[in-house]
Design an enzyme around this catalytic site. Structure first.
Site, PDB file in Angstrom:
ATOM      1  NE  ARG A  93     -22.524  30.359   2.508  1.00 11.80           N
ATOM      2  CZ  ARG A  93     -22.069  31.608   2.476  1.00 11.80           C
ATOM      3  NH1 ARG A  93     -22.833  32.607   2.887  1.00 11.80           N
ATOM      4  NH2 ARG A  93     -20.857  31.874   2.015  1.00 11.80           N
ATOM      5  CB  CYS A 169     -23.594  39.442  -8.996  1.00 11.48           C
ATOM      6  SG  CYS A 169     -22.137  38.758  -8.217  1.00 11.48           S
ATOM      7  CG  HIS A 199     -21.144  33.904  -8.649  1.00 11.80           C
ATOM      8  ND1 HIS A 199     -21.513  33.377  -7.432  1.00 11.80           N
ATOM      9  CD2 HIS A 199     -21.346  35.240  -8.532  1.00 11.80           C
ATOM     10  CE1 HIS A 199     -21.920  34.349  -6.627  1.00 11.80           C
ATOM     11  NE2 HIS A 199     -21.833  35.489  -7.285  1.00 11.80           N
ATOM     12  CE1 TYR A 256     -18.445  32.460  -5.696  1.00 11.63           C
ATOM     13  CE2 TYR A 256     -18.305  34.705  -6.541  1.00 11.63           C
ATOM     14  CZ  TYR A 256     -18.699  33.818  -5.558  1.00 11.63           C
ATOM     15  OH  TYR A 256     -19.336  34.277  -4.433  1.00 11.63           O
TER      16      TYR A 256
END
Ligand code: NAD
Ligand code: G6P
Ligand code: MN
Length: 437
Positions: A93, A169, A199, A256
């Site tokens: 990441r 989510c 998102h 997002y």
């Protein structure tokens, strides 16, 4: 009696999951919880797994908690399989965030080039898991949290053929509680309708008198007084949306959407973090260290407050509730990533969408959304979905042209020379986790 298997059980989020099961102990006849990890995660698995055992014991429950590195064996006879693994661990990441930023391009866990590479690394693994499930637990539900959750869910259903896959989510949960809070109306008295993809979804809100409250919420959250002070997403910089544009949307964006609607501001902020060595993955590494120090304490048998510093806080409200709702045909209203099947007519039938609906004993029944009225939102969504479909295709085939196509179409990656240079650099940096390329 239920057997629940969690892949990526060494996650620092595991106490959140265990707490969610304990809170629903009357609805979940659990026999065994199996936490599965890999060699590289063994230390974490042992620490958080012992903590999970203490939590179960402190709740006075006789559930068996098993820790293992043997996935195949673990899956045997499972009723529910939940996934929360990170291929390449946090180091991957860090690369997903820092390499694009070093080129002046947004780097983020699930968006832009970083999100695409997370999909490239993760999709082959989810298909491997499904291959094991086909043999070991052919009737199990697959509850996927692993990001990018929308693309991973789509790959599991469309390419893995695992129809009993549900993607989750925590972002919608936060939007619902924030709306209730801002309107000062109990959440149960509001009706929420979400649609879009993971998102990248929007929502509308009504009260129980039947009045739509969406525009009022837009005023409260994004109007001149900008009241979104308590932005519920710890991992996203809370820059201000442009009020007039959100008014024109006439839907509430998800957190997002900032990366797209106010892209330059978000990019500038991310570059500042990059320069300070404080990208989100780097911050999370430190948070995680502190969490595991806490988990080591043999006296700790409850989820520590510190875990709320992670962006995924409260995700067990989704994970554990969906299991309880399937198990008991509770018909809980939830927001789930599922196969479209015409729910959003602007998108292909066989692609994953994230929409509101009810969770029944036979799975998720989405509410119909129809078409997006706002042409701008419709266009953005269709372009994002085309990008996602291309990412999944590339993740499976390892086709370089498909990968470059996905990069070229992604709105956060400038096309041309930069796209190609960035793709090449990331393919090289992640090569150990990309056997397909
Ligand atoms: P993490 O880095 O702690 O990884 C979790 C565990 O996965 C680690 O212990 C690691 O060893 C293990 N792992 C890595 N590769 C594996 C493999 N092939 N098989 C089994 N285990 C493997 O990650 P985290 O921060 O706990 O997040 C886990 C995942 O959940 C990520 O993909 C993250 O993006 C996602 N997430 C999603 C949501 C959501 O809203 N859907 C919320 C939070 C986290
Ligand atoms: C949000 C998202 C998750 C994401 C997380 C990141 O909750 O819904 O999908 O994984 O944030 O949080 P982190 O603390 O890892 O930055
Ligand atoms: Mn999420």
């Amino acid at each position: 009696k239920l057997k629940i298997v969690t892949i990526g059980g060494g996650s620092s989020y595991t106490p959140e999951l265990i707490e969610g099961y304990i809170n629903r102990k009357d609805e979940l006849p659990i026999e065994e919880i199996v936490l599965v990890d890999i060699e590289a995660g063994k230390e974490k698995l042992d620490i958080v797994g012992e903590m999970a055992k203490r939590m179960v014991k402190a709740a006075g429950l006789d559930w068996k908690v098993t820790l293992t590195l043997n996935r195949k064996e673990a899956l045997k006879g499972a009723d529910f399989v939940t996934t929360q693994f990170r291929v390449g661990l946090l180091d991957a990441r860090v690369k997903d965030e820092r390499i694009p930023l070093s080129h002046g391009v947004l780097g983020q866990e699930t968006n832009g080039a970083g999100g695409i590479f997370k999909a490239f690394r993760t999709i082959p693994v989810i298909l491997d898991i499904i291959a094991d499930m086909r043999v070991q637990c052919p009737d199990a539900w697959l509850i996927n949290f692993t990001n990018p959750a929308g693309m991973v869910t789509e790959a599991a259903i469309k390419y893995g053929g695992w129809e009993k896959t549900l993607g989750l989510c925590n972002v919608p949960i936060g939007h619902c509680s924030s709306a209730a809070d801002k309107l000062d109306i109990p959440e149960k008295d509001l009706f929420f309708k979400f649609a879009g993809i993971n998102h990248f979804h929007w929502h509308r809100v009504w009260d129980k008198s039947g009045k739509e409250r969406t525009s009022e919420l837009i005023d409260i959250l994004y109007g001149p007084t900008q009241n979104e002070d308590d932005n519920h997403l710890k991992n996203i910089h809370s820059a201000e949306f442009h009020y007039e544009q959100i008014q024109h949307l006439n839907m509430l964006p998800c957190g997002y959407h900032r990366y797209y609607y106010i892209e330059d501001e978000m990019l500038n902020h991310s570059i500042e973090e990059f320069k300070k060595g404080e990208t989100r993955a780097q911050v999370v590494k430190e948070t995680e260290k502190r969490l595991f120090e806490l988990y080591k304490d043999p006296a700790l048998d409850y989820k520590p407050e510190e875990l709320s510093q992670r962006g995924g806080t409260h995700y067990s409200d989704a994970a554990c509730e969906i299991i309880a709702s399937i198990q008991n045909d509770k018909r809980t209203e939830m927001v789930v990533s599922t196969i479209n099947n015409g729910t959003i007519i602007d998108l292909p039938y066989d692609s994953a969408v994230e929409v509101s609906g009810v969770v029944t004993g036979h799975g998720f029944e989405p509410y119909n959304w129809g078409a997006f009225e706002n042409a701008g939102a419709r266009g953005d969504l269709q372009s994002m979905k085309g990008m996602e479909e291309t990412v999944i295709e590339a993740a499976i085939s390892g086709d370089y042209g498909a990968a470059l196509q996905a990069f070229t179409v992604n709105p956060l990656i400038p096309g041309g020379t930069i796209a190609k240079r960035l793709l090449d650099e990331m393919l090289y940096a992640h090569k150990d986790y990309l056997p397909q390329f």
